[in-house]
Design a protein around this motif. Structure first.
Motif, PDB file in Angstrom:
ATOM      1  N   UNK A   1       0.857  -1.186   0.000  1.00  0.00           N
ATOM      2  CA  UNK A   1       0.000   0.000   0.000  1.00  0.00           C
ATOM      3  C   UNK A   1       0.893   1.236   0.000  1.00  0.00           C
TER       4      UNK A   1
ATOM      5  N   UNK B   1       1.385   7.385  -0.900  1.00  0.00           N
ATOM      6  CA  UNK B   1       0.665   8.415  -1.664  1.00  0.00           C
ATOM      7  C   UNK B   1      -0.818   8.149  -1.709  1.00  0.00           C
ATOM      8  N   UNK B   2      -1.191   6.872  -1.597  1.00  0.00           N
ATOM      9  CA  UNK B   2      -2.592   6.498  -1.766  1.00  0.00           C
ATOM     10  C   UNK B   2      -3.378   6.506  -0.463  1.00  0.00           C
TER      11      UNK B   2
ATOM     12  N   UNK C   1      -7.575   3.420   1.800  1.00  0.00           N
ATOM     13  CA  UNK C   1      -7.197   3.949   0.497  1.00  0.00           C
ATOM     14  C   UNK C   1      -8.483   4.161  -0.289  1.00  0.00           C
ATOM     15  N   UNK C   2      -8.370   4.765  -1.467  1.00  0.00           N
ATOM     16  CA  UNK C   2      -9.567   4.987  -2.276  1.00  0.00           C
ATOM     17  C   UNK C   2      -9.897   3.756  -3.107  1.00  0.00           C
ATOM     18  N   UNK C   3      -9.107   2.711  -2.987  1.00  0.00           N
ATOM     19  CA  UNK C   3      -9.328   1.516  -3.787  1.00  0.00           C
ATOM     20  C   UNK C   3     -10.622   0.829  -3.418  1.00  0.00           C
ATOM     21  N   UNK C   4     -11.047  -0.086  -4.286  1.00  0.00           N
ATOM     22  CA  UNK C   4     -12.327  -0.743  -4.046  1.00  0.00           C
ATOM     23  C   UNK C   4     -12.245  -1.684  -2.849  1.00  0.00           C
ATOM     24  N   UNK C   5     -11.034  -2.017  -2.441  1.00  0.00           N
ATOM     25  CA  UNK C   5     -10.914  -2.875  -1.265  1.00  0.00           C
ATOM     26  C   UNK C   5     -11.033  -2.076   0.021  1.00  0.00           C
ATOM     27  N   UNK C   6     -11.037  -0.774  -0.106  1.00  0.00           N
ATOM     28  CA  UNK C   6     -11.304   0.105   1.030  1.00  0.00           C
ATOM     29  C   UNK C   6     -10.441  -0.180   2.235  1.00  0.00           C
TER      30      UNK C   6
ATOM     31  N   UNK D   1      -9.255  -2.641   3.565  1.00  0.00           N
ATOM     32  CA  UNK D   1      -8.642  -3.959   3.606  1.00  0.00           C
ATOM     33  C   UNK D   1      -7.316  -3.949   4.342  1.00  0.00           C
ATOM     34  N   UNK D   2      -6.642  -2.811   4.398  1.00  0.00           N
ATOM     35  CA  UNK D   2      -5.322  -2.753   5.001  1.00  0.00           C
ATOM     36  C   UNK D   2      -5.466  -2.417   6.481  1.00  0.00           C
TER      37      UNK D   2
ATOM     38  N   UNK E   1      -4.125  13.949  -5.487  1.00  0.00           N
ATOM     39  CA  UNK E   1      -5.548  13.776  -5.355  1.00  0.00           C
ATOM     40  C   UNK E   1      -5.836  12.446  -4.687  1.00  0.00           C
ATOM     41  N   UNK E   2      -4.825  11.615  -4.632  1.00  0.00           N
ATOM     42  CA  UNK E   2      -4.890  10.284  -4.032  1.00  0.00           C
ATOM     43  C   UNK E   2      -5.856   9.333  -4.737  1.00  0.00           C
ATOM     44  N   UNK E   3      -6.416   9.737  -5.888  1.00  0.00           N
ATOM     45  CA  UNK E   3      -7.215   8.752  -6.614  1.00  0.00           C
ATOM     46  C   UNK E   3      -6.695   8.549  -8.032  1.00  0.00           C
TER      47      UNK E   3
END
Lengths: 201, 493
Positions: free
Chosen positions: A135, A138-139, A163-168, A170-171, A199-201
């Motif tokens: 991870x 930056x994200x 994070x902005x990822x779809x796993x949200x 998860x970390x 922008x982190x995305x």
């Protein structure tokens, strides 16, 4: 066991790389940087490969109690209604389920490791499925320190990285001492700020 | 600024329609005699709703400043919002039949945060909607506003759907899985159905595949009708750093997607489309998960080469040359599918024995030789391609999806190995982005590749993300220096 433990720069592209971190200017952009070393050098924020607090095993074992009892209860009731077998089977099932979950808890503890690297957070975990996650700082959107009731009783805490990822969410790193969790949260926050995401995305 | 005055009757009518179920209850319960009662309720409801909407209209203000859209709204509880224009992912304008009659339009703004649309203006005049869409696009790009109005004339047309493609869209929209499932299930059930109804007419059921085709034909016509209403007049064009689309027969949609906000591209082709050489393209941005179906669809259907070419004009990836997972991945699927097939045969056989109804359990045995074929097809459609700026991942037989992920958009990257994968020394690489995956479903991944290679790729992807970030940072710094240098002589003069 893993060739990855020695750092982030062992990929085939290390020559062309500058780490995505820069020194944090000492101008108050970092507020409340608790427990960390002085601002200015992010390499001091990184750390070696760490494992979890052994106490988390007890927490996980205890968390297995209720599901085991529920499973045993269902099987027991089913056998009480059926003409064959006896409700005692339920107790046996509960016991087996509990032992299994306890074994899994121990194995899960052994499989867990995390490492605060220069440009990313690295996690290794999983018993049935081994997962290794990178991870990048930056994200990171935000970092939480959370403590559930059982964790609190054993003086433990978790750090959750969003994070902005779809796993949200998860970390998440469970089984840290509250001081460690807070320290990790502060370190990750500073590393995320230092990594200068747009922008982190 | 205020909304369009015509939005008052529109919104009032809408809220009355929303309460239509109440009217049905009243009529059925017949609290009133004859038609006068319901009519009174409708008119009364409309008057109350209209009065409320007048207040709503008066208390709704919005303003587009040079860097944000400010909205003050709410009748009882007030809400003031400032949405930074730079954070807007896309701007959608939709007009249903009534709105088109009134000459008004509804605007929706999407941002990356939140679980739903960030803001909607319901409704403004069509000209105002166009103006806002243009302005926000321009502000997002950081240009000074209103130098040149009507930039939409500068848009370069990329794609317009032809009637043939629209017709094909209906055919391709059929889910083939339905066909295969129906064929197997109906063949197995055939004898018992015949037994139940000793009717010669039902001898037709024996020709089960025929019945399946009929069912598929029906779904085809439904999906065809949907395709026509949704994608009639589809047009994709490209302005300065943004994509613009329009579509719809009854309800017109139009939207802009800033190129800066594009996360991933997905080319998908289902089995029929692949056979015909057609594909579709989806552009994914960060935003609330899959709200409007097709919202991100850049091209509903076109010839494959053209789709890839268009995708490459959005993201400059190289020609695709896929690497396949090792052959032992195929063995893994063969074993898995074989086991499932054996279980199905066993299940049908047990049903045949346990019940009085006869099942053609031997018909299910067809599945056994089908397992290795299915395994090969799954394996053959997997692939990954590691390029200098993009990683391209492909998966799926029924619907093959090729996802193009720029390293710059990677959120997290991970490799995972289940117990079964470890036995064969395989791993799955998941490259997560902030894209919504609304159309493709699931995350981009390279399934069942060599474990060592997966670990390697995980490091590669993470490293290239950092390299790309560094490159962009340098670029920005140089640009800043250049702008300062170019400004300096002006100041001196």
């Amino acid at each position: 066991m893993d060739t990855d433990a020695d750092g982030a720069t062992d990929g085939p592209f290390d020559d062309a790389l500058t780490p995505a971190v820069r020194a944090v200017p000492d101008d108050g952009t970092v507020e409340g940087g608790v427990a960390g070393p002085g601002p200015g050098d992010v390499t001091e924020l990184t750390g070696p490969r760490r494992t979890l607090d052994p106490g988390i095993q007890v927490v996980w074992v205890l968390k297995g109690v209720v599901p085991s009892l529920v499973l045993g209860g269902i099987v027991g009731v089913a056998f009480a209604l059926l003409p064959v077998g006896s409700p005692g089977v339920g107790a046996a099932v509960a016991l087996v389920a509990f032992v299994l979950s306890a074994v899994l808890s121990v194995l899960r503890y052994r499989s867990w490791a995390y490492e605060v690297r220069e440009d990313s957070l690295y996690l290794e975990r999983g018993v049935i499925t081994h997962v290794r996650t990178v991870a990048p700082y930056v994200r990171i959107q935000h970092v939480d320190a959370s403590r559930g009731p059982i964790e609190r009783a054993f003086g433990l805490a978790s750090t959750v990285v969003y994070t902005a990822g779809s796993r949200g969410a998860d970390v998440s790193i469970p089984g840290l001492s509250p001081a460690d969790a807070e320290d990790l949260q502060a370190r990750l926050k500073r590393l995320a700020i230092a990594a200068e995401g747009e922008d982190a995305v | 600024m205020k909304l369009d005055p015509l939005s008052i009757p529109y919104r009032a009518g809408e809220s009355v329609l929303r309460l239509a179920w109440l009217l049905v209850v009243l009529v059925v319960g017949s609290a009133f005699e004859g038609a006068a009662g319901p009519a009174f309720v409708v008119v009364g409801g409309f008057v109350v709703a209209a009065a409320y909407q007048v207040v709503y209209y008066q208390r709704f203000e919005y303003e587009l400043t040079h860097d944000s859209l400010d909205i003050a709204s709410g009748v009882v509880s007030r809400r003031n919002r400032e949405i930074p224009v730079g954070r807007v992912q896309n701007v959608d304008v939709s007009r249903n039949v009534v709105q088109r009659l009134f000459g008004i339009a509804e605007i929706r703004l999407e941002t990356a945060g939140g679980s739903s649309t960030e803001a909607s203006l319901k409704c403004v005049s069509l000209a105002e909607a166009r103006r806002l869409q243009e302005e926000i696009g321009r502000l997002t790009r950081g240009e000074q506003s209103a130098d040149a109005p009507a930039t939409d004339r500068e848009r370069e047309g990329l794609f317009a759907i032809t009637p043939k493609e629209l017709a094909l869209l209906g055919v391709v929209g059929v889910d083939l899985r339905l066909l295969s499932l129906l064929t197997v299930v109906l063949t197995v059930l055939a004898p018992s159905l015949q037994e139940r109804f000793a009717d010669p007419l039902l001898g037709l059921v024996i020709t089960a595949p025929l019945a399946a085709v009929a069912v598929v034909g029906l779904t085809a016509s439904v999906s065809g009708a949907l395709a026509v209403t949704n994608y009639y007049g589809f047009r994709l064009s490209r302005g300065a750093d943004e994509l613009h689309y329009e579509r719809g027969l009854l309800q017109r949609f139009s939207g802009t997607i800033p190129m800066e906000k594009v996360q991933t591209l997905a080319v998908s082709e289902n089995a029929i489309a692949r056979r015909l050489g057609y594909a579709s393209l989806a552009v994914e941005t960060a935003g609330p998960a899959a709200g409007d179906a097709g919202q991100q669809s850049a091209i509903p259907l076109a010839e494959r080469d053209r789709v890839v070419e268009l995708a490459r004009s959005v993201a400059a990836f190289d020609r695709l040359e896929f690497e396949r997972p090792p052959g032992r991945a195929r063995q893994r699927y063969a074993v898995r599918y074989g086991a499932v097939a054996a279980l199905v045969v066993l299940g049908v056989f047990a049903a045949d024995r346990a019940t009085t109804l006869p099942f053609a359990w031997y018909a299910a045995a067809v599945l056994l030789p089908a397992a290795p074929v299915a395994a090969h097809l799954k394996w053959a459609n997997l692939g990954y391609d590691v390029q200098p700026e993009y990683v391209v991942l492909r998966e799926g037989f029924w619907t093959r999806t090729t996802t193009v992920v720029p390293y710059y958009r990677v959120q997290t990257v991970l490799d995972s190995r289940t117990v079964f994968q470890r036995r064969r020394d395989l791993a799955t690489l998941v490259v997560d982005t902030a894209g919504t995956s609304g159309l493709t479903g699931g995350q981009p991944r390279a399934l069942d590749i060599d474990a060592e290679r997966a670990a390697d790729l995980r490091r590669t992807v993470a490293d290239r993300l950092q390299a790309e970030l560094a490159r962009r940072r340098d670029e920005r710094r140089r640009e800043r220096i250049r702008s300062i240098e170019s400004a300096a002589p002006d100041a001196a003069a």
